[in-house]
Design an enzyme around this catalytic site. Structure first.
Site, short mmCIF file in Angstrom:
data_model
loop_
_atom_site.label_atom_id
_atom_site.label_comp_id
_atom_site.label_asym_id
_atom_site.label_seq_id
_atom_site.Cartn_x
_atom_site.Cartn_y
_atom_site.Cartn_z
N VAL A 13 0.87 -1.26 -0.08
CA VAL A 13 0.23 0.11 0.11
C VAL A 13 0.83 1.17 -0.22
O VAL A 13 0.59 2.22 -0.60
CB VAL A 13 -1.04 0.07 1.09
CG1 VAL A 13 -1.41 1.13 0.98
CG2 VAL A 13 -1.98 -1.26 1.35
N LYS A 102 -7.29 -1.51 9.74
CA LYS A 102 -8.71 -0.96 10.27
C LYS A 102 -8.35 -2.03 12.06
O LYS A 102 -9.34 -2.07 12.54
CB LYS A 102 -9.37 -2.45 9.23
CG LYS A 102 -9.13 -3.90 9.59
CD LYS A 102 -8.38 -3.61 8.03
CE LYS A 102 -8.02 -4.98 7.55
NZ LYS A 102 -6.68 -4.85 6.15
N GLU A 126 -11.03 6.09 4.97
CA GLU A 126 -11.03 5.56 4.29
C GLU A 126 -10.84 4.09 3.71
O GLU A 126 -11.43 3.09 3.31
CB GLU A 126 -11.09 6.36 3.39
CG GLU A 126 -12.12 6.60 1.70
CD GLU A 126 -13.86 6.27 2.21
OE1 GLU A 126 -14.21 4.87 1.88
OE2 GLU A 126 -14.21 7.24 2.33
N GLY A 131 -11.03 -1.91 1.11
CA GLY A 131 -10.05 -0.98 -0.12
C GLY A 131 -10.16 0.27 -1.02
O GLY A 131 -10.23 1.51 -0.04
N ILE A 133 -12.66 1.19 -2.19
CA ILE A 133 -14.87 1.94 -2.48
C ILE A 133 -14.63 2.83 -1.36
O ILE A 133 -14.55 2.41 -0.23
CB ILE A 133 -15.44 0.22 -1.79
CG1 ILE A 133 -14.85 -0.52 -2.61
CG2 ILE A 133 -17.03 0.83 -2.09
CD1 ILE A 133 -15.98 -2.12 -2.38
N GLU A 187 -3.30 -15.20 2.52
CA GLU A 187 -1.79 -15.53 3.15
C GLU A 187 -1.49 -16.91 4.06
O GLU A 187 -2.08 -17.44 4.01
CB GLU A 187 -2.54 -14.88 4.85
CG GLU A 187 -2.73 -13.24 4.54
CD GLU A 187 -1.27 -11.87 4.27
OE1 GLU A 187 -0.31 -12.61 4.63
OE2 GLU A 187 -1.66 -11.21 3.68
N LYS A 202 -13.74 -4.80 10.29
CA LYS A 202 -14.02 -3.51 9.06
C LYS A 202 -15.74 -3.76 9.48
O LYS A 202 -16.08 -2.77 9.38
CB LYS A 202 -14.35 -4.54 7.74
CG LYS A 202 -12.78 -3.67 7.30
CD LYS A 202 -12.83 -5.43 6.32
CE LYS A 202 -11.02 -5.47 5.25
NZ LYS A 202 -11.03 -6.39 4.31
#
Length: 428
Positions: A13, A102, A126, A131, A133, A187, A202
Site C-alpha cells: 500500500v 482496520k 477510508e 480497499g 471503495i 496469507e 470492518k
C-alpha cells in the site's frame, strides 16, 4: 508552501501510494502541493519499486511522528504495534493521520479518536474498509442525513474468492484455500480472513459510522467459512441461494439495540450481493429516505487501497490549504457513547440446517414436532438423498428467534434417529 507527508511503511500500500503521488499528471491539482518528506522503512537497502532519495528514507519511525516539519502522517505499515503507539504520538504532536489499519481502528478507535479530538486533528480511514471503495466518507457525509437501518457487506476478498471458486468448481474448502495461498490471494496464516476476524474489524468500523456510536469489538458475533462444505453450496444453489460471508449491522427501530455480526449466509440469487464474486467487495447501505445504495469495487490491492489513502490525504491538504477550522464534524468520528448490541439469542433470522439421520420412518415428522414445540416455523423440509447408510434432510425455516431455534436443535440432537447436524447456516 507544500504539505509535508511522513509515510510509515513502504509495503504494497505504501508503494502504491508513493507511485500515485509521484504520477500526479491528469489527477487533482492539489496533488502538486504534496511533498513526500519522510518514509519510514524496516530496511534501507531493500530493492524497491519506487525511487526515493536516501534523505527521505529512514528506519527511525519515531523521528517521523516527532518531526515538527511533518504535517500529515500516513500509517500503512499494518499490525497493532508499533502502529497504535505511532498513531497516538503523531496525533498528540498535532499531526493529522491517514491510516489503512482496520485492526488498530477497530480495537483502539476510542483511544485514537479521543486523542485526535483533544489535539484538534483528524484521523482519516477510508482505506481501512473495502480497499478503494469510497464508503467511509459517504457514510460520514453524503448519507449522514439518513436514518440507516442496515449495512450489509462482503468486505473480505479472500473468503469471497474461496466461496466463489467452491461454487463454480464444486471444490472443497481446503483445496481452494491451498490454491488461494499459492496464488497470493490468501496469507500463509489465513486465520484473520477465513475465521471472519478481518470482516469483524470492518463491520465494527462501518457500524460505528452508520449508527453514530462506538462499537465494542468483543460484542461482534464472528463466525468464519471453514465449516462451509461443497455439499451446502450445492444445496443452496438448488434452493435458489448462494453462500457468502456477510458482515451485517442492523437496527430495526431507532430505539432498538444493534445487531452486529459476521457469518456465512445463504443469500437469495436475486439479491444485489449474490452476484459479487472473486476478490471484489461490496457494501449495501439501506436507510430512510434513500432506500438502497450499493458500493462495489476491488477490496484490496496496491492501486485500490492507494486510491483511498491518497483521497484522504487530499481531503486533509484541502483543509490545511484553506485553513478551515479543524472541527468539521463531517470529517471526524466524534461519538463517545457505545452502541448497545443485542445478544445473538435475540436475533430474528432464518436458518438452513442439514441433518444426517438413520433411515427410519417418521424422522421428518419428529423433526417437525420438535421445531413446532419451540415456535420454529418451517419453510421447507426435504430428504435430499443418502450419504452411505444415512439419510440427509435439509430444513429451511421462516423468521425465528435464534434462541428458540437453538433450543429446538438441542432437543433434536438428543433424538435417537439423528446421527449428526453437519451444517447450520443463517439465511438472509
Amino acid at each position: 508552501m507544500g504539505v509535508k507527508l511522513g509515510i510509515l511503511g513502504l509495503g504494497t500500500v505504501g508503494t502504491g501510494t508513493v507511485q500515485l503521488l509521484q504520477d500526479s499528471a491528469g489527477r487533482h491539482p492539489l496533488l502538486q502541493e504534496i511533498e513526500i518528506y519522510r518514509v519510514g522503512v524496516r530496511s534501507l537497502d531493500k530493492p524497491r519499486a519506487v525511487e526515493l532519495s536516501t534523505e527521505v528514507l529512514t528506519t527511525d519511525l519515531e523521528s517521523i511522528v516527532n518531526d515538527p516539519a511533518v504535517d500529515i502522517v500516513v500509517e500503512v505499515m499494518g499490525g497493532l504495534e508499533p502502529a497504535r503507539s505511532l498513531i497516538l504520538k503523531a496525533l498528540s504532536n498535532g499531526k493529522h493521520v491517514v491510516t489503512a489499519n482496520k485492526a488498530a481502528i477497530a480495537r483502539f478507535g476510542a483511544e485514537i479518536f479521543t486523542t485526535a479530538n483533544q489535539a484538534g486533528v483528524y484521523v482519516m480511514l477510508e482505506a481501512a474498509v473495502g480497499g478503494g471503495i469510497p464508503v467511509i466518507q459517504p457514510l460520514k457525509q453524503s448519507l449522514s442525513v439518513n436514518r440507516i437501518h442496515t449495512v450489509t457487506g462482503i468486505v473480505n476478498g479472500t473468503t469471497n474468492y474461496i466461496l466463489t471458486r467452491m461454487q463454480t468448481e464444486g471444490s472443497n474448502f481446503d483445496d481452494v484455500l491451498a490454491d488461494a495461498q499459492r496464488l497470493g490471494y490468501a496469507e500463509a496464516d489465513p486465520t484473520a480472513d477465513v475465521d471472519g476476524l478481518d470482516a469483524a474489524d470492518k463491520i465494527a468500523i462501518l457500524a460505528s459510522l452508520g449508527f453514530g456510536g462506538r462499537i465494542n469489538l468483543q460484542d461482534v458475533y464472528t463466525e468464519g467459512i471453514r465449516q462451509v462444505s461443497k455439499t451446502d453450496i450445492a444445496y443452496a444453489e438448488k434452493l435458489g441461494f448462494v453462500i457468502k460471508l456477510l458482515a451485517i449491522a442492523k437496527r430495526d427501530t431507532p430505539s432498538s439495540p444493534l445487531s452486529v455480526r459476521v457469518h456465512p449466509t445463504l443469500v437469495p440469487q436475486a439479491h444485489p450481493l449474490a452476484s459479487i464474486n472473486g476478490v471484489y467487495n461490496a457494501i449495501l447501505v439501506e436507510g430512510e429516505p434513500i432506500g438502497q445504495v450499493m458500493f462495489f469495487g476491488p477490496g484490496a490491492g496496491a492501486g485500490a487501497t492507494a486510491s483511498a489513502v491518497t483521497s484522504d490525504i487530499l481531503n486533509l491538504v484541502a483543509v490545511l490549504k484553506t485553513n478551515t477550522a479543524v472541527a468539521n464534524p463531517l470529517l471526524t468520528c466524534g461519538h463517545q457513547e457505545y452502541c448497545q448490541i443485542a445478544p445473538m439469542a435475540e436475533l430474528i433470522t432464518r436458518f438452513y440446517a442439514r441433518f444426517l439421520t438413520n433411515d427410519q420412518p417418521g424422522v421428518i415428522g419428529k423433526l417437525g414436532t420438535c421445531f413446532g414445540n419451540y415456535g420454529v416455523s418451517l419453510e421447507s423440509i426435504v430428504q435430499t438423498g443418502f450419504q452411505g447408510e444415512l439419510a440427509e434432510i435439509v430444513v429451511v425455516t421462516h423468521d425465528v428467534r435464534e434462541g428458540n431455534f437453538r433450543q429446538a436443535l438441542a432437543e433434536i440432537r438428543d433424538l435417537e434417529a439423528i446421527e449428526s447436524i453437519p451444517s447450520l447456516l443463517r439465511v438472509l
